[in-house]
Write a protein that holds these residues in place. Structure first.
Motif, PDB file in Angstrom:
ATOM      1  N   ARG A 152      -2.637   3.456  10.722  1.00 56.56           N
ATOM      2  CA  ARG A 152      -3.236   4.598  11.407  1.00 56.56           C
ATOM      3  C   ARG A 152      -2.339   5.285  11.913  1.00 56.56           C
ATOM      4  O   ARG A 152      -1.131   4.910  12.277  1.00 56.56           O
ATOM      5  N   GLY A 201      -8.656   5.245  18.840  1.00 59.01           N
ATOM      6  CA  GLY A 201      -8.819   4.680  17.610  1.00 59.01           C
ATOM      7  C   GLY A 201      -8.029   3.165  17.459  1.00 59.01           C
ATOM      8  O   GLY A 201      -8.077   2.902  16.453  1.00 59.01           O
ATOM      9  N   SER A 260       0.836  -1.301   0.092  1.00 56.05           N
ATOM     10  CA  SER A 260      -0.155  -0.037  -0.050  1.00 56.05           C
ATOM     11  C   SER A 260       1.028   1.197   0.200  1.00 56.05           C
ATOM     12  O   SER A 260       1.954   1.424   0.754  1.00 56.05           O
ATOM     13  N   ARG A 312       1.146   0.162  11.843  1.00 49.31           N
ATOM     14  CA  ARG A 312       0.502  -1.164  11.088  1.00 49.31           C
ATOM     15  C   ARG A 312       0.839  -2.237  11.724  1.00 49.31           C
ATOM     16  O   ARG A 312       2.022  -2.364  12.443  1.00 49.31           O
ATOM     17  N   ASP A 360      -4.943  -5.972  11.579  1.00 53.78           N
ATOM     18  CA  ASP A 360      -5.363  -4.477  11.375  1.00 53.78           C
ATOM     19  C   ASP A 360      -6.444  -4.603  10.322  1.00 53.78           C
ATOM     20  O   ASP A 360      -6.021  -4.910   9.173  1.00 53.78           O
ATOM     21  N   PRO A 361      -7.481  -4.100  10.410  1.00 52.47           N
ATOM     22  CA  PRO A 361      -8.660  -3.895   9.424  1.00 52.47           C
ATOM     23  C   PRO A 361      -8.406  -2.756   8.258  1.00 52.47           C
ATOM     24  O   PRO A 361      -8.773  -2.656   7.349  1.00 52.47           O
ATOM     25  N   GLU A 362      -7.284  -1.749   8.928  1.00 52.38           N
ATOM     26  CA  GLU A 362      -6.962  -0.893   7.750  1.00 52.38           C
ATOM     27  C   GLU A 362      -5.491  -1.031   7.387  1.00 52.38           C
ATOM     28  O   GLU A 362      -4.580  -0.778   8.034  1.00 52.38           O
ATOM     29  N   PRO A 363      -5.477  -1.780   5.978  1.00 54.88           N
ATOM     30  CA  PRO A 363      -4.162  -2.179   5.671  1.00 54.88           C
ATOM     31  C   PRO A 363      -3.468  -1.132   5.564  1.00 54.88           C
ATOM     32  O   PRO A 363      -1.805  -1.045   5.572  1.00 54.88           O
ATOM     33  N   SER A 364      -3.761   0.227   5.217  1.00 49.19           N
ATOM     34  CA  SER A 364      -2.836   1.347   4.968  1.00 49.19           C
ATOM     35  C   SER A 364      -2.266   1.949   6.100  1.00 49.19           C
ATOM     36  O   SER A 364      -1.456   2.872   6.412  1.00 49.19           O
ATOM     37  N   GLU A 412      -2.152   0.822  -4.728  1.00 42.51           N
ATOM     38  CA  GLU A 412      -1.524  -0.606  -4.135  1.00 42.51           C
ATOM     39  C   GLU A 412      -1.240  -1.507  -5.143  1.00 42.51           C
ATOM     40  O   GLU A 412      -1.731  -1.456  -6.307  1.00 42.51           O
TER      41      GLU A 412
END
Length: 724
Positions: A356, A339, A229, A373, A350-354, A234
């Motif tokens: 936090r 968060g 990403s 990450r 992590d459900p957000e691969p980009s 990506e």
């Protein structure tokens, strides 16, 4: 004995299975490391290039000279990767840097390009940065194109919904050398047990086409798929084990143990101990792999902290003794914890691969923005989470600073900083204003003292002619004009330092540089054609540009010359030697075993050693010789003209004498450490071993590697066309 033989065979099968599983786990870790490094390299380059579009948005009147200055500064940051930097007006390439080698790209209609048109429209439709390619470039080679919008998304012709004209430029496009990016990310390096491919051309991820597949694995079964990403899209990293056999062979001693059976119980104990040692060694290698990550890294299982790498300990100043929980570290800013997973329990991916963005408390107590990450990894016969903290503070601050700069620019125009004049077509001053007068940085006569006078009365004749020419050009073209000029203090402009510069920043004769922006007044000023002449004192900026020009030729760490200085000096030195019928010598110096110094004592100690070695080498050279730091622990010495090769051996002896010195270096805690390093040296001569600089360096490099192959700490000379 039958019972023992059966137990032996069961143990052998279990060992074979464990070796296979460990091998597979190591390959998965290598793939994850490749993906992380590639992602880090791409993101760092993308963030470094977005500033060009922001600058173009802030400076809609950007001309080719200013573009080349800005592009050159960005290009010099990494010339091995940057192929070209361009600005598009509408859908055509308007500016390109460097011009040499990229002229074919000027005027190219990107929207109509069969390969690049899609990414152009994506940027214009979304208003977001897009990483396109890799594609064959018009100027040759294969490159990634980082495209960032300038101005209002979706506008190509400069007008949107009846609003005032948008900036001339629609987007910036920076071409990056794709092969150089892969090399920097470590592709092509490693054990050779993993075959890699990449898909997702134009950053389209899993739905895109395969664009890098040197071993043609995409058509077959794929073992691992890793998402890479980055800002603008990506990729998907495809990997599978190489076709080589999995290393599961057991040593002959193991089979001998099975044959002798009970007579070799002592050998059995020894083999069990050896097995434990092998396992610890493999685990240590795995730890070393993670330890070498440049980003702060933690290994956790649930809420429990298992391990931290040196980069984490250096950055945060935390060296946990008995490792507790992540919460015990008090690592994250309280406002950012909401968060993150509840109770900082990193049990799920992590459900957000980009990633936090979180603020992390550093060793000095300050908070810095990091991209967090976490990914699952095998760790000590169990699953754990690898938490990676990528420092994005500078990029975050840059974006905030750019936003603040835009707000500040609006305020500055309202306050009219510096000194402004209203000048008529005939050169008469109708009005003088600006905050320089309000701050009292003028003489007692005030701003009205020059009103009513012509510029010929106020300025030296050459400068007055320049003023009148710029005024008339602005009025005839109806467009903004820019100019620079040099004046004595107090002549036309306020006598004080309106921009806060110290008197010592003036030229030796006391004169100062001014930059003026001249804009015609749409409606006549009091019935007469006139312009607003807004001038700022830019003396300090001119001095800074001169200083940066000087620093461009110097290595910042050792203060030796850099590669650019060598390329600049070589033609002059070789021409002089040719005229005199003499020759030059190129001495390639590579430090032996320098990496262990960095690994054992830290990069700060390694930098101390490089600086001191550079100074010691410089002391051994003649005035006409040039010392160059090529990079890392490699140095070059280009000698002045030599009447005979016999002049080189004494110089080599003096150089080798430097490496017989025991260096006393200071650790971070103030303790002293004694270090001795040796060097492998290769010597080549110009023009015999190379007419061009690159050929000469390559010849000396080959001679140096011959020394490396013989065991280091020696000197090799290039004889004829071959290295012997």
């Amino acid at each position: 004995m039958l019972l023992f033989a059966g137990m032996f065979l069961l143990a052998d099968r279990a060992w074979e299975r464990q070796l296979t599983e460990r091998h597979h786990s190591n390959l998965a870790s290598e793939v994850a490391s490749k993906r992380t490094r590639l992602e880090s390299v791409i993101n760092s380059l993308v963030h470094a290039t977005i500033g060009l579009s922001a600058y173009a948005e802030a400076r809609p009147g950007l001309d080719v000279e200013e573009f080349e200055r800005v592009a050159e500064r960005l290009y010099r940051r990494d010339p091995e990767v940057f192929r070209s930097l361009t600005l598009l007006a509408g859908s055509r390439i308007h500016f390109v840097y460097p011009l040499e080698g990229n002229r074919e790209a000027l005027g190219l209609d990107v929207a109509e390009h069969p390969e690049q048109g899609d990414s152009f429209r994506r940027v214009m439709d979304s208003g977001q940065t897009v990483v396109a390619g890799p594609w064959e470039l018009e100027q040759g080679g294969v490159g990634l194109l980082v495209r960032s919008p300038v101005g209002v998304p979706g506008s190509v012709d400069g007008v949107t919904n009846g609003s005032p004209p948008a900036p001339l430029f629609t987007m910036s496009s920076v071409a990056l050398d794709f092969e150089a990016i892969l090399e920097r990310a470590g592709f092509g390096q490693g054990s050779g047990l993993v075959q890699l491919a990449i898909k997702g051309r134009d950053g389209t991820g899993a739905r895109g086409e395969v664009f890098h597949d040197p071993q043609e694995i995409a058509a077959g079964p794929i073992e691992w798929r890793q998402t890479v990403s980055f800002a603008g899209g990506e990729w998907v990293l495809l990997a599978r084990p190489a076709e080589d056999a999995i290393p599961t062979a057991r040593p002959p001693a193991w089979w001998a143990f099975g044959i002798v059976g009970t007579l070799a119980l002592g050998g059995l104990s020894w083999r069990v101990t050896g097995y434990v040692r092998d396992r610890r060694r493999l685990l240590a290698q795995y730890h070393a792999l993670v330890s070498n990550l440049e980003d702060a890294t933690l290994v956790v299982r649930g809420t429990r902290l298992l391990w931290t790498n040196p980069a984490f300990r250096r950055a945060t100043g935390r060296t946990p003794g008995v490792l507790g929980t992540v919460e015990d570290l008090a690592l994250f800013h309280p406002d950012d914890i909401e968060g993150l997973p509840a109770d900082l329990d990193f049990s799920e991916e992590d459900p957000e691969p980009s990633g936090r963005q979180v603020r992390v408390r550093m060793a000095d107590g300050h908070w810095r923005f990091h991209l967090l990450r976490w990914v699952p990894i095998p760790w000590e016969q169990g699953q754990a989470m690898l938490l990676i903290l990528v420092d994005v503070h500078e990029n975050r601050m840059l974006f905030e600073a750019l936003a603040q700069a835009r707000d500040l620019q609006d305020a500055l125009f309202e306050a009219m900083p510096g000194h402004a004049l209203v000048i008529g077509e005939e050169g008469r001053v109708y009005r003088s204003f600006g905050d320089a007068w309000a701050r009292g940085e003028v003489d007692a006569e005030g701003p009205g003292a020059i009103v009513g006078h012509c510029v010929e009365e106020l300025l030296p004749e050459p400068v007055a002619r320049q003023f009148l020419a710029v005024v008339r050009r602005a009025l005839s073209e109806g467009a903004l004009q820019e100019t620079e000029y040099l004046l004595d203090p107090g002549v036309l402009h306020p006598a004080g330092s309106a921009e806060g510069y110290a008197p010592g920043e003036c030229r030796e004769d006391g004169q100062r540089w001014f930059e003026a922006r001249v804009r015609p007044i749409a409606a006549h000023f009091e019935g007469r054609a006139a312009v607003v002449w807004h001038a700022l004192d830019v003396t300090a900026r001119r001095h800074l540009e001169e200083r940066l020009q000087t620093l461009a030729w110097q290595d910042p760490l050792t203060e030796a010359a850099n590669r650019a200085a060598l390329e600049r000096a070589f033609p002059r030195m070789s021409s002089r030697a040719r005229r005199q019928g003499e020759q030059l010598a190129m001495i390639f110096i590579d430090l032996d075993c320098f990496k262990p110094v960095n690994d054992q004592y830290g990069h700060a100690v390694g930098d101390q050693l490089l600086r001191r070695l550079s100074a010691a080498l410089a002391d051994q050279l003649r005035a006409e010789d040039l010392l160059v730091r090529l990079g890392g622990d490699e140095f070059l010495i280009l000698t002045g003209s030599l009447a005979s090769r016999d002049e080189v051996p004494p110089l080599i002896e003096r150089i080798r004498g430097v490496f017989e010195t025991r260096w006393e270096l200071t650790l971070d805690d103030g303790a002293l450490v004694s270090v001795v390093v040796t060097a492998s040296i290769g010597v080549a001569f110009h023009p015999e071993h190379g007419e061009s600089l690159s050929e000469l360096i390559a010849s000396a490099d080959r001679a140096m590697y011959r020394v490396k192959g013989r065991g280091r700490n020696a000197v090799a000379w290039v004889e004829g066309d071959d290295v012997r």
